[in-house]
Design a protein around this motif. Structure first.
Motif, PDB file in Angstrom:
ATOM      1  N   MET A  42       0.841  -1.192   0.000  1.00  0.00           N
ATOM      2  CA  MET A  42       0.000   0.000   0.000  1.00  0.00           C
ATOM      3  C   MET A  42       0.881   1.249   0.000  1.00  0.00           C
ATOM      4  O   MET A  42       2.047   1.200   0.367  1.00  0.00           O
ATOM      5  CB  MET A  42      -0.949   0.024   1.190  1.00  0.00           C
ATOM      6  CG  MET A  42      -0.328   0.361   2.503  1.00  0.00           C
ATOM      7  SD  MET A  42      -1.612   0.538   3.750  1.00  0.00           S
ATOM      8  CE  MET A  42      -0.709   1.444   4.966  1.00  0.00           C
ATOM      9  N   ALA A  43       0.270   2.331  -0.440  1.00  0.00           N
ATOM     10  CA  ALA A  43       0.954   3.625  -0.442  1.00  0.00           C
ATOM     11  C   ALA A  43       0.131   4.587   0.410  1.00  0.00           C
ATOM     12  O   ALA A  43      -1.095   4.508   0.451  1.00  0.00           O
ATOM     13  CB  ALA A  43       1.086   4.161  -1.857  1.00  0.00           C
ATOM     14  N   THR A  44       0.819   5.464   1.095  1.00  0.00           N
ATOM     15  CA  THR A  44       0.144   6.536   1.817  1.00  0.00           C
ATOM     16  C   THR A  44       0.595   7.845   1.179  1.00  0.00           C
ATOM     17  O   THR A  44       1.791   8.134   1.125  1.00  0.00           O
ATOM     18  CB  THR A  44       0.504   6.525   3.313  1.00  0.00           C
ATOM     19  OG1 THR A  44       0.143   5.259   3.858  1.00  0.00           O
ATOM     20  CG2 THR A  44      -0.232   7.621   4.056  1.00  0.00           C
ATOM     21  N   VAL A  45      -0.368   8.579   0.677  1.00  0.00           N
ATOM     22  CA  VAL A  45      -0.074   9.852   0.035  1.00  0.00           C
ATOM     23  C   VAL A  45      -0.640  10.955   0.919  1.00  0.00           C
ATOM     24  O   VAL A  45      -1.720  10.814   1.497  1.00  0.00           O
ATOM     25  CB  VAL A  45      -0.646   9.900  -1.408  1.00  0.00           C
ATOM     26  CG1 VAL A  45      -2.148   9.776  -1.427  1.00  0.00           C
ATOM     27  CG2 VAL A  45      -0.207  11.154  -2.125  1.00  0.00           C
ATOM     28  N   PHE A  46       0.119  12.014   1.061  1.00  0.00           N
ATOM     29  CA  PHE A  46      -0.266  13.140   1.911  1.00  0.00           C
ATOM     30  C   PHE A  46      -0.648  14.297   0.993  1.00  0.00           C
ATOM     31  O   PHE A  46       0.218  14.894   0.353  1.00  0.00           O
ATOM     32  CB  PHE A  46       0.882  13.513   2.844  1.00  0.00           C
ATOM     33  CG  PHE A  46       1.309  12.362   3.721  1.00  0.00           C
ATOM     34  CD1 PHE A  46       0.638  12.082   4.895  1.00  0.00           C
ATOM     35  CD2 PHE A  46       2.360  11.547   3.347  1.00  0.00           C
ATOM     36  CE1 PHE A  46       1.009  11.010   5.692  1.00  0.00           C
ATOM     37  CE2 PHE A  46       2.742  10.476   4.134  1.00  0.00           C
ATOM     38  CZ  PHE A  46       2.069  10.206   5.313  1.00  0.00           C
ATOM     39  N   VAL A  47      -1.948  14.564   0.917  1.00  0.00           N
ATOM     40  CA  VAL A  47      -2.462  15.612   0.036  1.00  0.00           C
ATOM     41  C   VAL A  47      -3.215  16.637   0.863  1.00  0.00           C
ATOM     42  O   VAL A  47      -3.619  16.360   1.998  1.00  0.00           O
ATOM     43  CB  VAL A  47      -3.381  15.041  -1.065  1.00  0.00           C
ATOM     44  CG1 VAL A  47      -2.631  14.107  -1.983  1.00  0.00           C
ATOM     45  CG2 VAL A  47      -4.592  14.357  -0.470  1.00  0.00           C
ATOM     46  N   GLY A  48      -3.428  17.791   0.267  1.00  0.00           N
ATOM     47  CA  GLY A  48      -4.153  18.815   1.001  1.00  0.00           C
ATOM     48  C   GLY A  48      -4.716  19.877   0.093  1.00  0.00           C
ATOM     49  O   GLY A  48      -4.464  19.892  -1.111  1.00  0.00           O
ATOM     50  N   VAL A  49      -5.488  20.741   0.716  1.00  0.00           N
ATOM     51  CA  VAL A  49      -6.069  21.878   0.021  1.00  0.00           C
ATOM     52  C   VAL A  49      -5.708  23.136   0.799  1.00  0.00           C
ATOM     53  O   VAL A  49      -5.425  23.076   1.998  1.00  0.00           O
ATOM     54  CB  VAL A  49      -7.607  21.764  -0.101  1.00  0.00           C
ATOM     55  CG1 VAL A  49      -7.992  20.548  -0.917  1.00  0.00           C
ATOM     56  CG2 VAL A  49      -8.271  21.715   1.265  1.00  0.00           C
ATOM     57  N   SER A  50      -5.720  24.253   0.108  1.00  0.00           N
ATOM     58  CA  SER A  50      -5.500  25.523   0.795  1.00  0.00           C
ATOM     59  C   SER A  50      -6.405  26.573   0.167  1.00  0.00           C
ATOM     60  O   SER A  50      -6.814  26.442  -0.985  1.00  0.00           O
ATOM     61  CB  SER A  50      -4.031  25.950   0.729  1.00  0.00           C
ATOM     62  OG  SER A  50      -3.648  26.168  -0.604  1.00  0.00           O
ATOM     63  N   ARG A 120      -4.603   1.241  -1.268  1.00  0.00           N
ATOM     64  CA  ARG A 120      -4.237  -0.172  -1.145  1.00  0.00           C
ATOM     65  C   ARG A 120      -4.029  -0.857  -2.490  1.00  0.00           C
ATOM     66  O   ARG A 120      -3.560  -1.978  -2.535  1.00  0.00           O
ATOM     67  CB  ARG A 120      -5.286  -0.897  -0.318  1.00  0.00           C
ATOM     68  CG  ARG A 120      -5.330  -0.352   1.103  1.00  0.00           C
ATOM     69  CD  ARG A 120      -6.347  -1.055   1.966  1.00  0.00           C
ATOM     70  NE  ARG A 120      -6.487  -0.389   3.244  1.00  0.00           N
ATOM     71  CZ  ARG A 120      -5.712  -0.588   4.293  1.00  0.00           C
ATOM     72  NH1 ARG A 120      -4.707  -1.428   4.210  1.00  0.00           N
ATOM     73  NH2 ARG A 120      -5.911   0.067   5.414  1.00  0.00           N
ATOM     74  N   ASP A 121      -4.380  -0.201  -3.578  1.00  0.00           N
ATOM     75  CA  ASP A 121      -4.205  -0.755  -4.918  1.00  0.00           C
ATOM     76  C   ASP A 121      -3.178   0.093  -5.664  1.00  0.00           C
ATOM     77  O   ASP A 121      -3.489   1.171  -6.172  1.00  0.00           O
ATOM     78  CB  ASP A 121      -5.556  -0.754  -5.644  1.00  0.00           C
ATOM     79  CG  ASP A 121      -5.494  -1.395  -7.022  1.00  0.00           C
ATOM     80  OD1 ASP A 121      -4.395  -1.813  -7.452  1.00  0.00           O
ATOM     81  OD2 ASP A 121      -6.550  -1.474  -7.673  1.00  0.00           O
ATOM     82  N   PHE A 122      -1.931  -0.410  -5.709  1.00  0.00           N
ATOM     83  CA  PHE A 122      -0.844   0.347  -6.353  1.00  0.00           C
ATOM     84  C   PHE A 122      -1.168   0.725  -7.798  1.00  0.00           C
ATOM     85  O   PHE A 122      -0.800   1.790  -8.260  1.00  0.00           O
ATOM     86  CB  PHE A 122       0.447  -0.466  -6.370  1.00  0.00           C
ATOM     87  CG  PHE A 122       1.224  -0.414  -5.102  1.00  0.00           C
ATOM     88  CD1 PHE A 122       1.159   0.658  -4.240  1.00  0.00           C
ATOM     89  CD2 PHE A 122       2.053  -1.469  -4.765  1.00  0.00           C
ATOM     90  CE1 PHE A 122       1.882   0.704  -3.082  1.00  0.00           C
ATOM     91  CE2 PHE A 122       2.797  -1.442  -3.593  1.00  0.00           C
ATOM     92  CZ  PHE A 122       2.704  -0.360  -2.763  1.00  0.00           C
ATOM     93  N   ASP A 123      -1.841  -0.166  -8.498  1.00  0.00           N
ATOM     94  CA  ASP A 123      -2.124   0.093  -9.909  1.00  0.00           C
ATOM     95  C   ASP A 123      -3.005   1.323 -10.105  1.00  0.00           C
ATOM     96  O   ASP A 123      -3.031   1.899 -11.181  1.00  0.00           O
ATOM     97  CB  ASP A 123      -2.793  -1.135 -10.544  1.00  0.00           C
ATOM     98  CG  ASP A 123      -1.868  -2.345 -10.575  1.00  0.00           C
ATOM     99  OD1 ASP A 123      -0.625  -2.140 -10.556  1.00  0.00           O
ATOM    100  OD2 ASP A 123      -2.372  -3.485 -10.596  1.00  0.00           O
ATOM    101  N   ARG A 124      -3.711   1.741  -9.077  1.00  0.00           N
ATOM    102  CA  ARG A 124      -4.615   2.880  -9.179  1.00  0.00           C
ATOM    103  C   ARG A 124      -4.063   4.148  -8.540  1.00  0.00           C
ATOM    104  O   ARG A 124      -4.749   5.171  -8.506  1.00  0.00           O
ATOM    105  CB  ARG A 124      -5.946   2.511  -8.527  1.00  0.00           C
ATOM    106  CG  ARG A 124      -6.601   1.322  -9.232  1.00  0.00           C
ATOM    107  CD  ARG A 124      -8.084   1.216  -9.063  1.00  0.00           C
ATOM    108  NE  ARG A 124      -8.764   2.448  -9.384  1.00  0.00           N
ATOM    109  CZ  ARG A 124      -9.417   3.184  -8.462  1.00  0.00           C
ATOM    110  NH1 ARG A 124      -9.491   2.808  -7.218  1.00  0.00           N
ATOM    111  NH2 ARG A 124     -10.031   4.290  -8.810  1.00  0.00           N
ATOM    112  N   LEU A 125      -2.846   4.114  -8.037  1.00  0.00           N
ATOM    113  CA  LEU A 125      -2.294   5.267  -7.327  1.00  0.00           C
ATOM    114  C   LEU A 125      -2.290   6.532  -8.187  1.00  0.00           C
ATOM    115  O   LEU A 125      -2.757   7.587  -7.767  1.00  0.00           O
ATOM    116  CB  LEU A 125      -0.880   4.955  -6.818  1.00  0.00           C
ATOM    117  CG  LEU A 125      -0.179   6.066  -6.053  1.00  0.00           C
ATOM    118  CD1 LEU A 125      -0.981   6.461  -4.817  1.00  0.00           C
ATOM    119  CD2 LEU A 125       1.224   5.629  -5.660  1.00  0.00           C
TER     120      LEU A 125
END
Length: 163
Positions: A42-50, A120-125
């Protein structure tokens, strides 16, 4: 009176002192190390808005609306609610400085909302990232890879350490 003090001190020095030596605790310390290597799943991506506005409540409202849009898109992408965490909500003033030495004055506010999203699905990251950027994510604060089910791997590493 001096005689009594002298007698008391003399007796104190003549009385045998009983010293009991305590035996140190007996213990055995064993150190081991074990490791298990696996590919991340799995990958954890840290995204945000401002959002930036002249008034604090306006900046917060705009950031909240953008955050809701990103959350909605994550849901459409099949990301479960358990895989989304709010990491940070902040509101910071923006200042204008003058050349005349006067105190800086507040000219507006910047509100930010940061999320940690477990994919949890690398192919869809890439697809997930594209979708949230289209719906308002304006910040990416990193990406990390990990393992979703750690308990069995930690047990295996402990067994290796004992061996």
């Amino acid at each position: 009176m001096r005689f009594l003090v002298f007698l008391y001190l003399s007796l104190a020095f003549l009385t045998p002192q009983i010293v009991v030596a305590e035996e140190p605790d007996r213990e055995i310390v064993v150190t081991g190390q074990g490791s298990v290597s696996v590919a991340p799943d799995m990958a954890t991506v840290f995204v945000g808005v401002s959002a930036q506005a002249r008034l604090a409540d306006t900046a917060l409202t705009e950031a909240s609306e953008r955050g809701r849009a990103v959350l909605s898109q994550l849901e459409k992408q099949g990301i479960e609610a358990r895989d989304i965490q709010t990491r940070n909500v902040s509101l910071n003033p923006q200042f204008a400085r003058s050349n005349d030495g006067s105190a800086p004055r507040t000219i507006g506010y910047v509100a930010t909302l940061d999320l940690a999203v477990h994919v949890r699905d690398f192919d869809r990251l890439g697809e997930v990232l594209d979708a949230v950027v289209e719906d308002g994510a304006s910040r990416m604060n990193g990406l990390s890879f990990g393992v979703s089910e750690r308990a069995a791997l930690e047990t295996e590493a402990r067994i290796a350490a004992v061996a």
